[in-house]
Design an enzyme around this catalytic site. Structure first.
Site, short mmCIF file in Angstrom:
data_model
loop_
_atom_site.label_atom_id
_atom_site.label_comp_id
_atom_site.label_asym_id
_atom_site.label_seq_id
_atom_site.Cartn_x
_atom_site.Cartn_y
_atom_site.Cartn_z
N HIS A 57 22.15 -36.25 8.36
CA HIS A 57 21.88 -35.49 9.59
C HIS A 57 20.50 -34.86 9.48
O HIS A 57 20.10 -34.45 8.39
CB HIS A 57 22.94 -34.40 9.80
CG HIS A 57 23.00 -33.93 11.20
ND1 HIS A 57 22.16 -32.96 11.69
CD2 HIS A 57 23.77 -34.33 12.24
CE1 HIS A 57 22.43 -32.79 12.97
NE2 HIS A 57 23.40 -33.60 13.33
N ASP A 63 30.72 -37.80 12.97
CA ASP A 63 31.08 -39.12 13.47
C ASP A 63 31.71 -40.02 12.42
O ASP A 63 32.24 -41.07 12.75
CB ASP A 63 29.84 -39.80 14.08
CG ASP A 63 29.51 -39.16 15.41
OD1 ASP A 63 30.45 -38.69 16.07
OD2 ASP A 63 28.33 -39.09 15.78
N1 CMC Z 1 22.33 -44.11 4.92
C1 CMC Z 1 21.41 -44.39 3.95
N2 CMC Z 1 20.26 -43.73 3.79
C2 CMC Z 1 20.02 -42.73 4.65
C3 CMC Z 1 20.92 -42.37 5.67
C4 CMC Z 1 22.12 -43.11 5.78
N3 CMC Z 1 23.03 -42.83 6.73
N4 CMC Z 1 20.42 -41.34 6.39
C5 CMC Z 1 19.24 -41.06 5.83
N5 CMC Z 1 18.99 -41.89 4.77
C6 CMC Z 1 17.85 -41.86 3.86
C7 CMC Z 1 16.63 -42.51 4.49
O1 CMC Z 1 16.56 -43.87 4.18
C8 CMC Z 1 15.53 -41.71 3.86
O2 CMC Z 1 15.35 -42.17 2.53
P1 CMC Z 1 13.87 -42.22 1.86
O3 CMC Z 1 13.45 -40.78 1.78
O4 CMC Z 1 14.05 -42.89 0.56
O5 CMC Z 1 13.01 -43.00 2.84
C9 CMC Z 1 16.09 -40.30 3.76
O6 CMC Z 1 17.52 -40.50 3.66
C10 CMC Z 1 15.77 -39.44 4.97
O7 CMC Z 1 16.15 -40.14 6.14
P2 CMC Z 1 15.49 -39.96 7.55
O8 CMC Z 1 15.79 -41.15 8.39
O9 CMC Z 1 14.05 -39.57 7.38
O10 CMC Z 1 16.27 -38.69 8.09
P3 CMC Z 1 16.36 -38.21 9.59
O11 CMC Z 1 16.58 -36.76 9.55
O12 CMC Z 1 15.18 -38.71 10.37
O13 CMC Z 1 17.63 -39.00 10.14
C11 CMC Z 1 19.81 -39.52 10.86
C12 CMC Z 1 18.85 -38.41 10.43
C13 CMC Z 1 21.12 -38.90 11.38
C14 CMC Z 1 19.19 -40.34 12.02
C15 CMC Z 1 20.09 -40.45 9.66
O14 CMC Z 1 20.67 -39.71 8.61
C16 CMC Z 1 20.97 -41.65 10.02
O15 CMC Z 1 20.45 -42.66 10.50
N6 CMC Z 1 22.31 -41.53 9.80
C17 CMC Z 1 23.22 -42.59 10.18
C18 CMC Z 1 23.52 -42.50 11.66
C19 CMC Z 1 24.45 -41.34 11.99
O16 CMC Z 1 25.47 -41.15 11.37
N7 CMC Z 1 24.07 -40.58 13.03
C20 CMC Z 1 24.91 -39.52 13.55
C21 CMC Z 1 24.29 -38.15 13.44
S1 CMC Z 1 25.52 -36.87 13.76
C22 CMC Z 1 25.97 -37.08 15.40
C23 CMC Z 1 24.95 -36.55 16.32
O17 CMC Z 1 24.72 -35.33 16.34
O18 CMC Z 1 24.39 -37.35 17.10
#
Ligand code: CMC
Length: 436
Positions: free
Chosen positions: A312, A370
């Site tokens: 998140h 989720d």
């Molecule tokens: N699985 C594997 N790696 C992950 C994941 C994941 N679900 N989420 C983040 N990472 C890794 C990412 O690859 C990155 O690694 P590195 O630093 O080595 O490049 C690091 O963690 C930071 O990730 P980010 O994409 O920069 O983080 P963000 O804050 O931009 O993204 C997120 C947040 C929710 C989009 C992401 O965690 C994600 O895609 N999660 C899966 C989708 C999901 O479950 N979304 C629902 C969110 S809760 C419901 C809502 O409020 O909408």
């Protein structure tokens, strides 16, 4: 704006030192008020993804991502989930206070009076393909409400804004259920207003002219909890979309339709659907025996695979909604005798492996709401493609509360970000005959 300027922050912009007010909210990090930056320095700030940007001043929802805290109007989500129902939560988000019994009765009756949709709406709906994704249908239906309810579109009128808010909250369950029934080829089920908001929704989903829906209090309570936990979440992508879209002065139905469209994405509300599809796929590939392989793929930066339902942007300790949804998951599976469900067991095993893995620990990736909401919805009998529609139903009140707050804010302005331009500099057009 109810914030105090407590001191200033200084910034060196090239050879120029510029001072800005530091604003102090009621809780949470202070913010540097950089609105005068361009005027003072000729520079913009650069923050793609809004990693350090407070886009507005709000009194509705507060999140402390490091401590795993979520407050609606100051009340912890755990207490609201334990003591209130969804309509009380709606009243709270819209009005700032929990209702008295008399206020709740009046609010429930006002919502109930709007649950039917214009009869013409079904003909509009029938224009969609039966196999259309329900979120595509819902985006269209919500936007189309503006065409059916012109009498409440004056956004400068408090009465019109209230009428639209009630209509949106009341009609979303009807529209979500209609889009489901349409995909099945079954007749639409009209709302039955003697039922609670949530029982009514479940009946519209599951009853048919041959079989009445039997209300099960545990299952209705679980669905109501899904609604409460998804009702608002500060300035997330879809809420920011609603605010930005609404900032042009468009009507609330159009602004909320933009929110529905944004929510559809798998990084946001589409995650519950993506999470369940991920579990199905994993199960088909060998289930628990293949967990190690799957986790290795998730950790490979070149695989493009994420563990859906994990991580998140704001929660870096735990998602308090996930804990409550996990409890609900146990309750629902227990009630339905599904505690041994292989998909649920697989989800639990996957969660355990991820929580103990250095990759997830280091990046502070925990299950989000989720991860469990899909399992609960599946157990309730809701098809995977409808999950995000249920989320949209619940989030509608948050969107509308945030939109109302923006419209009535004395500092309200159209949202218009700037950019760091890195394209070609000015050049002359060569006529096509001379371009070679
Ligand atoms: N699985 C594997 N790696 C992950 C994941 C994941 N679900 N989420 C983040 N990472 C890794 C990412 O690859 C990155 O690694 P590195 O630093 O080595 O490049 C690091 O963690 C930071 O990730 P980010 O994409 O920069 O983080 P963000 O804050 O931009 O993204 C997120 C947040 C929710 C989009 C992401 O965690 C994600 O895609 N999660 C899966 C989708 C999901 O479950 N979304 C629902 C969110 S809760 C419901 C809502 O409020 O909408």
């Amino acid at each position: 704006m109810d914030t105090k300027s407590i001191s200033t922050a200084a910034l060196n912009c090239g050879d120029k030192a510029v001072e800005f007010p530091l604003l102090h909210g009621s809780i949470g990090p202070d913010v540097v008020d950089i609105r005068s930056l361009y005027g003072k320095s000729g520079m913009f700030t650069y923050d793609p993804g809004f990693m350090s940007t407070a886009s507005c001043n709000s009194k509705i929802t507060y999140i402390d991502g490091d401590k795993g805290v979520l407050l609606y109007r100051g009340y912890p989500i755990e207490e609201l989930a334990a003591h209130c129902d969804f309509l009380e939560t709606c009243y709270l988000l819209l009005n700032g206070e929990l209702p008295t019994q008399a206020q709740k009765t009046a609010f429930a009756s006002a919502v109930t009076r709007h649950t039917m949709v214009h009869e013409q709406m079904q003909f509009f709906l029938r224009g969609f393909r039966r196999d259309a994704h329900p979120m595509a249908v819902l985006t269209g239906l919500v936007g189309a409400l503006a065409a059916f309810y012109h009498d409440s579109l004056d956004i400068s009128s408090p009465q019109d804004r209230e009428e639209s808010a009630l209509r949106l909250i009341a009609k979303m369950p009807t529209l979500v259920a209609m889009s489901y029934k349409y995909s099945l080829g079954q007749p639409f089920v009209f709302p039955k207003n003697e039922l609670s908001y949530t029982a009514n929704f479940m009946r519209m989903l599951f009853a048919n002219p041959c079989e009445e829906y039997k209300v099960n209090d545990t299952l209705v309570r679980a669905m109501d909890r899904i609604f409460i936990l998804h009702a608002d979440h500060e300035q997330n992508a879809s809420t920011s979309t609603v605010r930005l879209c609404g900032s042009s002065g468009t009507n609330p139905f159009a602004a909320i339709a933009a929110g529905v469209a944004c929510l559809w994405g798998p990084a946001h509300g589409g995650a519950n659907e993506a999470c369940l599809n991920m579990l199905y796929k994993l199960q088909a590939q060998g289930g628990v025996a293949k967990l190690g392989e799957f986790i290795a793929k998730v950790k490979d930066p070149n695989s493009g695979t994420r563990l859906m339902g994990f991580g998140h942007r704001v929660y870096k300790n735990h998602d308090p909604r996930a804990k409550l949804m996990r409890e609900t998951c146990y309750e629902v599976l227990g009630e339905l005798g599904l505690a041994g469900d292989p998909l649920f067991k697989l989800a639990m095993a996957l969660e355990k492996v991820a929580l103990e893995d250095e990759y997830f620990v280091k990046r502070k990736l925990y299950p989000n709401v989720d991860y469990y909401s899909g399992i609960v919805q599946k157990a309730l009998g809701i098809p995977v493609s409808m999950f995000t529609g249920v989320f949209a139903l619940a989030r509608t009140v948050g969107w509308i509360a945030q939109w109302q707050e923006m419209i009535t804010d004395s500092e309200y302005k159209i949202g218009r970000p700037r950019q760091l331009y890195s394209g070609p500099t000015r050049r002359a057009v060569v006529p096509i005959a001379k371009r070679g």
